[in-house]
Motif scaffolding. Structure first.
Motif, PDB file in Angstrom:
ATOM      1  N   UNK A 180      -5.219  10.601  -9.853  1.00  0.00           N
ATOM      2  CA  UNK A 180      -5.726  10.255  -8.536  1.00  0.00           C
ATOM      3  C   UNK A 180      -5.553  11.449  -7.605  1.00  0.00           C
ATOM      4  N   UNK A 181      -6.383  11.543  -6.567  1.00  0.00           N
ATOM      5  CA  UNK A 181      -6.084  12.535  -5.530  1.00  0.00           C
ATOM      6  C   UNK A 181      -4.664  12.280  -5.012  1.00  0.00           C
ATOM      7  N   UNK A 182      -3.863  13.312  -4.872  1.00  0.00           N
ATOM      8  CA  UNK A 182      -2.457  13.125  -4.471  1.00  0.00           C
ATOM      9  C   UNK A 182      -2.343  12.811  -2.980  1.00  0.00           C
ATOM     10  N   UNK A 183      -2.847  11.630  -2.609  1.00  0.00           N
ATOM     11  CA  UNK A 183      -2.866  11.225  -1.203  1.00  0.00           C
ATOM     12  C   UNK A 183      -2.051   9.940  -1.069  1.00  0.00           C
ATOM     13  N   UNK A 184      -0.759  10.060  -0.755  1.00  0.00           N
ATOM     14  CA  UNK A 184       0.051   8.859  -0.550  1.00  0.00           C
ATOM     15  C   UNK A 184      -0.333   8.178   0.756  1.00  0.00           C
ATOM     16  N   UNK A 185       0.297   7.061   1.030  1.00  0.00           N
ATOM     17  CA  UNK A 185       0.052   6.351   2.286  1.00  0.00           C
ATOM     18  C   UNK A 185       0.468   7.239   3.451  1.00  0.00           C
ATOM     19  N   UNK A 186      -0.430   7.368   4.430  1.00  0.00           N
ATOM     20  CA  UNK A 186      -0.189   8.256   5.563  1.00  0.00           C
ATOM     21  C   UNK A 186       0.015   7.452   6.847  1.00  0.00           C
ATOM     22  N   UNK A 187       0.968   7.861   7.638  1.00  0.00           N
ATOM     23  CA  UNK A 187       1.156   7.237   8.952  1.00  0.00           C
ATOM     24  C   UNK A 187       0.087   7.765   9.899  1.00  0.00           C
ATOM     25  N   UNK A 188      -0.592   6.863  10.580  1.00  0.00           N
ATOM     26  CA  UNK A 188      -1.659   7.252  11.495  1.00  0.00           C
ATOM     27  C   UNK A 188      -1.410   6.618  12.858  1.00  0.00           C
ATOM     28  N   UNK A 189      -1.929   7.272  13.881  1.00  0.00           N
ATOM     29  CA  UNK A 189      -1.878   6.750  15.236  1.00  0.00           C
ATOM     30  C   UNK A 189      -3.291   6.425  15.678  1.00  0.00           C
ATOM     31  N   UNK A 190      -3.518   5.211  16.121  1.00  0.00           N
ATOM     32  CA  UNK A 190      -4.855   4.817  16.545  1.00  0.00           C
ATOM     33  C   UNK A 190      -4.920   4.747  18.066  1.00  0.00           C
ATOM     34  N   UNK A 191      -6.111   4.881  18.638  1.00  0.00           N
ATOM     35  CA  UNK A 191      -6.244   4.813  20.099  1.00  0.00           C
ATOM     36  C   UNK A 191      -5.776   3.462  20.644  1.00  0.00           C
ATOM     37  N   UNK A 235       0.826  -1.207   0.000  1.00  0.00           N
ATOM     38  CA  UNK A 235       0.000   0.000   0.000  1.00  0.00           C
ATOM     39  C   UNK A 235       0.861   1.259   0.000  1.00  0.00           C
ATOM     40  N   UNK A 236       1.958   1.226   0.726  1.00  0.00           N
ATOM     41  CA  UNK A 236       2.851   2.378   0.752  1.00  0.00           C
ATOM     42  C   UNK A 236       3.434   2.667  -0.631  1.00  0.00           C
ATOM     43  N   UNK A 237       3.597   1.630  -1.423  1.00  0.00           N
ATOM     44  CA  UNK A 237       4.185   1.801  -2.753  1.00  0.00           C
ATOM     45  C   UNK A 237       3.194   2.400  -3.745  1.00  0.00           C
ATOM     46  N   UNK A 238       1.927   1.983  -3.688  1.00  0.00           N
ATOM     47  CA  UNK A 238       1.002   2.323  -4.778  1.00  0.00           C
ATOM     48  C   UNK A 238      -0.054   3.371  -4.434  1.00  0.00           C
ATOM     49  N   UNK A 239      -0.264   3.670  -3.176  1.00  0.00           N
ATOM     50  CA  UNK A 239      -1.310   4.642  -2.839  1.00  0.00           C
ATOM     51  C   UNK A 239      -0.979   6.033  -3.410  1.00  0.00           C
ATOM     52  N   UNK A 240      -1.966   6.635  -4.049  1.00  0.00           N
ATOM     53  CA  UNK A 240      -1.866   8.023  -4.476  1.00  0.00           C
ATOM     54  C   UNK A 240      -0.936   8.292  -5.629  1.00  0.00           C
TER      55      UNK A 240
END
Length: 580
Positions: free
Chosen positions: A290-301, A276-281
């Protein structure tokens, strides 16, 4: 292929596949057996995750070269082909050339080209690869090699990945089985009598057999989720517009009332994230934006709130599939997460909208490519309503309501017919209205972080079973209608004793309502019932992990949480041993 019968085309194409396998794998086995030139065993390579393979190549471990990795997986892919018939186009020779070029580059620079460096990547047959056919099982499409690569193939190669094989799909790709007259039927990796799912069936089956380091499929109603669920591997159906689609062939070009998405299939959550990090966005502005939205690092609860359901009002889930959800919920609760059972709101309307949109031209375009090929029986029910005269369709629906009390079946069957533009627009509006309704009555009402639910009401079906059970795909198509990202991961396996039909499961207060009586009878009643826990013993059972639109990265993080909570359970690289 003018002048040739479809049978001749099949014979020649399958003979070419066998020759291309033998040219590389047969000679390699004769020369080296199970060890490559530096002594590293093929088994060690194929039992590593994609992430580990890249790390080992980058570290310069003896025997871990791109060429050796490609050869190891080519050998295992050929072994999987012998067992379950999952391959279509064979690209081994070209892949080895690309691998040698990568090795030469690495030897000179001591740097890997990208995060997929040296990984043999399998592709669903619908992806174009320059110089190779993209037949998706139609004999009329043979000997029409692509003159360009699909956009996703370009991104794979740019990251150091090596496309090395393409995999089988069902005829028209509108089925959750996996067979067609050109390439034949793909088997479940754990049972020769059952399907591996579809339409990305060959992809998931090959991954389950350790036949590819990583793969990519597509999904418009469950095609990236049902096969991994049936075969015991991992997958991600992303939100729309996260991964490039150009260069992927289909049966109904221009149909965008429900947008197909591309996504990864793998043997671990870490590999899903890697892909996913390779192909997203990423897209080529000349072909697709595509919307220029690459793979994003997120923090979950640390403490997540999951909603879950083990069955739904339309399709009663089998004991095995209900157990998979319950075991997941129990594991999450032990880790301190909150799990709240709820009833999915009006899934019959979501199913009705899916049928109305996909049958808008009576499946005329979809089936036009079949040509002289025999029509696969799995298309029977899904296309029946649109083929018969309206008065017969109306009578069938009246009979279902009157004698079976089956309002759900009647509603769905009556919806499958051609419609004019005005009616099509009305159904597109109905899709949007259901989407709003779902958000208000699930996310808005409960505030879930994610949802845990069955992949399908059954762990799999016997070959041909979907001819009368195509509605089972509504367990997954719901999340195409509302455009939600969904992860798939394996949980357990069918147990012939634990998962037998019991009095408790039969009790609607415990096991849930029967849903559609007609579908229920086909699944569970009589000598030919589709659900047979004895015959299915040992077949994997997975769950869906659902997130809100555009929260794909959060879905991957929640998959990690679920995978960790469940612990070691016999899935991942090295767990298949030629069981089919």
């Amino acid at each position: 292929m003018a002048g040739k019968s479809w049978k001749t085309i099949v014979q020649e194409k399958q003979a070419e596949r066998a020759r291309l396998i033998e040219d590389v794998v047969g000679k390699a086995k004769a020369a080296n057996g199970d060890a490559n030139a530096t002594g590293a065993k093929h088994e060690e390579i194929i039992h590593a995750t994609a992430t580990e393979i890249v790390q080992n190549i980058q570290a310069g471990k003896p025997g871990w070269t791109a060429e050796n990795v490609v050869m190891a997986f080519a050998i295992r892919a050929s072994e999987a082909q012998e067992k379950i018939n999952c391959l279509t186009e064979i690209m081994f020779s070209q892949a080895l050339e690309e691998a040698r070029a990568l090795d030469a580059e690495f030897a000179q620079t001591k740097k890997i080209r990208g995060p997929l460096h040296g990984l043999p990547i399998s592709l669903k047959d619908c992806y174009k690869v320059k110089g190779y056919d993209a037949t998706i099982g139609f004999t009329q499409w043979v000997d029409k090699p692509s003159d360009v690569d699909a956009e996703i193939v370009n991104h794979i190669r740019a990251a150091g990945g090596i496309p090395f094989v393409k995999t089988n799909v069902p005829q028209t790709m509108l089925s959750f089985e996996c067979g067609n007259p050109l390439w034949g039927r793909t088997l479940n990796p754990y049972s020769p009598d059952h399907t591996c799912g579809g339409s990305s069936g060959g992809e998931a089956a090959l991954a389950a057999c350790d036949g590819a380091a990583l793969g990519f499929g597509s999904d418009i109603g469950g095609s990236l989720r049902i096969p991994p669920g049936f075969s015991g591997v991992y997958a991600l159906k992303p939100s729309q517009h996260r991964i490039a689609r150009s260069g992927s062939v289909g049966c109904v070009p221009g149909f965008e009332a429900l947008i197909a998405v591309n996504g990864p299939i793998a043997r671990s959550v870490s590999d899903i994230e890697l892909a996913s990090r390779v192909v997203f966005g990423k897209s080529d502005a000349l072909n697709e934006t595509l919307p220029p939205v690459p793979y994003r690092d997120v923090t979950i609860p640390k403490k997540l709130k999951f909603g879950y359901y083990k069955t739904d009002p339309l399709l009663k889930s089998s004991p095995a599939c209900q157990r998979a959800v319950q075991e997941t919920v129990d594991a999450l609760r032990k880790q301190g997460h909150e799990c709240v059972e709820f009833v999915i709101p009006n899934p019959i309307e979501a199913a009705r909208v899916f049928v109305a949109l996909t049958s808008a031209d009576g499946y005329k375009t979809l089936t036009s490519h079949i040509g002289p090929d025999p029509r696969d029986r799995t298309l029977f029910l899904v296309t029946l309503g649109s083929k018969i005269p309206s008065f017969i369709r109306s009578f069938a629906c009246w009979a279902a309501r009157t004698f079976k009390g089956d309002e759900a079946w009647a509603t769905l069957f009556s919806t499958s017919h051609p419609r004019n533009v005005t009616d099509f627009w009305a159904e597109t509006k109905a899709r949007n209205e259901y989407n709003k309704f779902f958000h208000e009555n699930v996310w808005g009402k409960y505030g879930f972080d994610g949802i845990i639910c069955p992949v399908n009401a059954l762990p799999t079906v016997p070959h041909g079973g979907s001819a009368l059970l195509s509605p089972l795909a509504f367990s997954t198509s719901l999340f195409n209608v509302v455009d939600h990202p969904v992860g798939i991961l394996p949980v357990t396996r069918v147990d012939k004793i634990q998962d037998a039909i019991s009095e408790a499961w039969t009790d609607p207060a415990i096991g849930g309502p029967i849903g559609s009586p007609i579908i229920h009878a086909t699944m569970y009643e009589g000598a030919k019932a589709a659900y047979d826990p004895v015959a299915m013993d040992g077949i994997p059972v997975g769950v869906q992990v659902v997130g809100r639109p555009w929260e794909d990265e959060k879905v991957v993080e929640m998959m990690k949480v679920v995978d960790s909570a469940l612990g070691a359970r016999g899935f991942g690289p090295g767990t298949w041993a030629g069981k089919a």
